[in-house]
Design a protein around this motif. Structure first.
Motif, PDB file in Angstrom:
ATOM      1  N   LEU A 135       0.827  -1.205   0.000  1.00 46.18           N
ATOM      2  CA  LEU A 135       0.000   0.000   0.000  1.00 46.18           C
ATOM      3  C   LEU A 135       0.865   1.260   0.000  1.00 46.18           C
ATOM      4  N   LEU A 136       1.849   1.296   0.881  1.00 46.15           N
ATOM      5  CA  LEU A 136       2.735   2.464   0.919  1.00 46.15           C
ATOM      6  C   LEU A 136       3.563   2.574  -0.362  1.00 46.15           C
ATOM      7  N   GLY A 137       3.993   1.418  -0.882  1.00 51.42           N
ATOM      8  CA  GLY A 137       4.764   1.423  -2.121  1.00 51.42           C
ATOM      9  C   GLY A 137       3.980   1.965  -3.288  1.00 51.42           C
ATOM     10  N   LEU A 138       2.702   1.593  -3.379  1.00 47.73           N
ATOM     11  CA  LEU A 138       1.846   2.122  -4.444  1.00 47.73           C
ATOM     12  C   LEU A 138       1.700   3.637  -4.325  1.00 47.73           C
ATOM     13  N   LEU A 139       1.440   4.106  -3.101  1.00 46.52           N
ATOM     14  CA  LEU A 139       1.270   5.539  -2.893  1.00 46.52           C
ATOM     15  C   LEU A 139       2.553   6.315  -3.167  1.00 46.52           C
ATOM     16  N   ALA A 140       3.691   5.671  -2.912  1.00 48.44           N
ATOM     17  CA  ALA A 140       4.969   6.351  -3.092  1.00 48.44           C
ATOM     18  C   ALA A 140       5.423   6.393  -4.543  1.00 48.44           C
ATOM     19  N   THR A 141       5.059   5.389  -5.326  1.00 50.32           N
ATOM     20  CA  THR A 141       5.609   5.284  -6.679  1.00 50.32           C
ATOM     21  C   THR A 141       4.632   5.665  -7.790  1.00 50.32           C
ATOM     22  N   MET A 142       3.340   5.423  -7.613  1.00 55.60           N
ATOM     23  CA  MET A 142       2.412   5.728  -8.708  1.00 55.60           C
ATOM     24  C   MET A 142       2.382   7.210  -9.085  1.00 55.60           C
ATOM     25  N   PRO A 143       2.432   8.144  -8.109  1.00 51.74           N
ATOM     26  CA  PRO A 143       2.486   9.555  -8.520  1.00 51.74           C
ATOM     27  C   PRO A 143       3.688   9.881  -9.395  1.00 51.74           C
ATOM     28  N   ILE A 144       4.795   9.162  -9.214  1.00 53.28           N
ATOM     29  CA  ILE A 144       5.966   9.393 -10.062  1.00 53.28           C
ATOM     30  C   ILE A 144       5.620   9.083 -11.514  1.00 53.28           C
ATOM     31  N   GLY A 145       4.913   7.972 -11.741  1.00 53.56           N
ATOM     32  CA  GLY A 145       4.498   7.620 -13.088  1.00 53.56           C
ATOM     33  C   GLY A 145       3.559   8.650 -13.689  1.00 53.56           C
ATOM     34  N   ILE A 146       2.642   9.179 -12.872  1.00 51.60           N
ATOM     35  CA  ILE A 146       1.710  10.203 -13.357  1.00 51.60           C
ATOM     36  C   ILE A 146       2.464  11.473 -13.725  1.00 51.60           C
ATOM     37  N   ILE A 147       3.443  11.846 -12.914  1.00 52.00           N
ATOM     38  CA  ILE A 147       4.231  13.047 -13.198  1.00 52.00           C
ATOM     39  C   ILE A 147       5.039  12.867 -14.486  1.00 52.00           C
ATOM     40  N   ILE A 148       5.675  11.703 -14.638  1.00 51.94           N
ATOM     41  CA  ILE A 148       6.448  11.445 -15.856  1.00 51.94           C
ATOM     42  C   ILE A 148       5.541  11.499 -17.087  1.00 51.94           C
ATOM     43  N   GLY A 149       4.377  10.835 -17.004  1.00 51.43           N
ATOM     44  CA  GLY A 149       3.448  10.830 -18.131  1.00 51.43           C
ATOM     45  C   GLY A 149       2.914  12.202 -18.467  1.00 51.43           C
ATOM     46  N   SER A 150       2.853  13.098 -17.467  1.00 53.91           N
ATOM     47  CA  SER A 150       2.371  14.456 -17.703  1.00 53.91           C
ATOM     48  C   SER A 150       3.445  15.350 -18.311  1.00 53.91           C
ATOM     49  N   LEU A 151       4.713  15.050 -18.022  1.00 46.70           N
ATOM     50  CA  LEU A 151       5.798  15.929 -18.438  1.00 46.70           C
ATOM     51  C   LEU A 151       6.422  15.559 -19.780  1.00 46.70           C
ATOM     52  N   VAL A 152       6.414  14.267 -20.134  1.00 43.47           N
ATOM     53  CA  VAL A 152       7.098  13.866 -21.366  1.00 43.47           C
ATOM     54  C   VAL A 152       6.412  14.493 -22.580  1.00 43.47           C
ATOM     55  N   PRO A 153       7.188  14.928 -23.578  1.00 43.51           N
ATOM     56  CA  PRO A 153       6.590  15.564 -24.759  1.00 43.51           C
ATOM     57  C   PRO A 153       5.803  14.584 -25.633  1.00 43.51           C
ATOM     58  N   ASN A 154       6.177  13.316 -25.632  1.00 41.44           N
ATOM     59  CA  ASN A 154       5.447  12.313 -26.401  1.00 41.44           C
ATOM     60  C   ASN A 154       5.713  10.942 -25.791  1.00 41.44           C
ATOM     61  N   VAL A 155       4.973   9.948 -26.265  1.00 37.08           N
ATOM     62  CA  VAL A 155       5.039   8.628 -25.648  1.00 37.08           C
ATOM     63  C   VAL A 155       6.401   7.968 -25.843  1.00 37.08           C
ATOM     64  N   GLN A 156       7.087   8.303 -26.953  1.00 39.03           N
ATOM     65  CA  GLN A 156       8.401   7.703 -27.186  1.00 39.03           C
ATOM     66  C   GLN A 156       9.415   8.113 -26.117  1.00 39.03           C
ATOM     67  N   LYS A 157       9.223   9.287 -25.528  1.00 37.65           N
ATOM     68  CA  LYS A 157      10.168   9.788 -24.535  1.00 37.65           C
ATOM     69  C   LYS A 157      10.003   9.119 -23.170  1.00 37.65           C
ATOM     70  N   VAL A 158       8.936   8.352 -22.991  1.00 34.91           N
ATOM     71  CA  VAL A 158       8.752   7.661 -21.705  1.00 34.91           C
ATOM     72  C   VAL A 158       9.912   6.711 -21.451  1.00 34.91           C
ATOM     73  N   SER A 159      10.408   6.081 -22.522  1.00 39.93           N
ATOM     74  CA  SER A 159      11.542   5.159 -22.365  1.00 39.93           C
ATOM     75  C   SER A 159      12.772   5.881 -21.834  1.00 39.93           C
ATOM     76  N   THR A 160      13.014   7.101 -22.354  1.00 34.72           N
ATOM     77  CA  THR A 160      14.201   7.858 -21.957  1.00 34.72           C
ATOM     78  C   THR A 160      14.029   8.500 -20.589  1.00 34.72           C
ATOM     79  N   TRP A 161      12.871   9.116 -20.364  1.00 34.80           N
ATOM     80  CA  TRP A 161      12.645   9.862 -19.135  1.00 34.80           C
ATOM     81  C   TRP A 161      12.189   8.971 -17.989  1.00 34.80           C
ATOM     82  N   GLY A 162      11.602   7.831 -18.318  1.00 34.16           N
ATOM     83  CA  GLY A 162      11.029   6.992 -17.272  1.00 34.16           C
ATOM     84  C   GLY A 162      11.649   5.616 -17.156  1.00 34.16           C
ATOM     85  N   MET A 163      11.558   4.831 -18.220  1.00 31.95           N
ATOM     86  CA  MET A 163      11.985   3.438 -18.145  1.00 31.95           C
ATOM     87  C   MET A 163      13.474   3.294 -17.849  1.00 31.95           C
TER      88      MET A 163
END
Length: 288
Positions: A155-183
């Protein structure tokens, strides 16, 4: 006030229903079933090949030590990269724009994504846990106490990490950049976070950096749930540092819950039909 509250509750209910529907479609999808099966075969197969390998400094075999860490890594990776890709993709295909046009639509969208990606963890975890318990001995040393620890760590792990994914998805200019900025960053952090070997084997400054991020603490919490007290000797400080685990994961959860909605709202305000069309054209060019 009551009307506003009603619209909020309605948006959340609609979003949760959408998330549940997407999850049910996912577990019936041959493609997703193949992914779960491939992941389970790869991980369990690796552990099976190393089933007689003892972990240096303990009397434990590798599967009992590595499996909790791998589960923690899967949780972190799934709820960071999954939402990041989904948000970037649905921003490009107009899904977010349509949600924005509905009262409280973004709130409903996020509610659905949170439920979907949370539920989506269970098939991945179960397809690894069930065969592991059948093939390997001494995987759960702490019994009921250990399983209760698994619950609060998840539960704590989900709360701690899922917002990071939402922030990355909101900031990347396009879906291809998710690999570079996130993965890529998540993979590097996972490799250094004690998932595959104790971080005490790393340089001191690397240990400090790794412990700033939630992936290490998620793995540590999972290890504390499954392994005996004697295995804590492999960890930094020779203990499970439960209070520190709660503190760091809670801090990331609080910061994420505060920051992610702000970033998401700013991204949604900038979203327009012309941007969606431009993103589609860019995606077509990238595919070509």
């Amino acid at each position: 006030m009551n009307s506003s509250r009603h619209r909020t509750v309605h948006a959340v209910r609609v979003g949760l229903a959408r998330g549940w529907t997407e999850f049910m479609l996912s577990i019936r999808s041959p493609q997703d079933q193949g992914f779960y099966l491939f992941t389970a075969v790869a991980i369990v197969g690796y552990l099976f090949l190393r089933r007689d390998t003892e972990v240096e400094g303990t009397s434990l075999l590798l599967p009992s030590v590595a499996m909790p860490s791998i589960l923690g890594a899967l949780v972190a990776f799934g709820v960071i990269i999954g939402p990041a890709y989904a948000l970037a993709m649905e921003r490009e295909d107009g899904t977010l724009l349509r949600a924005k046009a509905v009262p409280r639509g973004i709130l409903g969208y996020v509610s659905g994504q949170v439920l979907y990606h949370s539920l989506n963890l269970f098939p991945s975890l179960l397809t690894i846990l069930i065969p592991s318990f059948l093939l390997f001995d001494n995987l759960a040393h702490r019994g009921l106490e250990g399983w209760l620890t698994v619950i609060w760590v998840l539960l704590l792990g989900l709360l701690a990490t899922m917002p990071i994914g939402i922030i990355i998805g909101s900031l990347v200019p396009n879906v291809q950049k998710v690999s570079t900025w996130g993965m890529l960053p998540v993979m590097v952090l996972t490799g250094l976070s004690g998932i595959f070997f104790p971080i005490t084997m790393l340089w001191g400054w690397v240990q400090v950096i790794v412990q700033l991020f939630p992936i290490y603490w998620l793995g540590l919490g999972m290890r504390s749930a499954f392994l005996p007290e004697s295995a804590a000797s492999l960890e930094v400080g020779g203990s499970w540092r439960t209070l520190e685990t709660v503190g760091v994961l809670s801090a990331w959860a609080i910061v994420g819950v505060l920051v992610a909605p702000i970033v998401l709202r700013r991204m949604a305000r900038r979203q327009s039909g012309s941007q969606v069309e431009a993103a589609r054209q860019e995606a077509v060019q990238w595919v070509r």
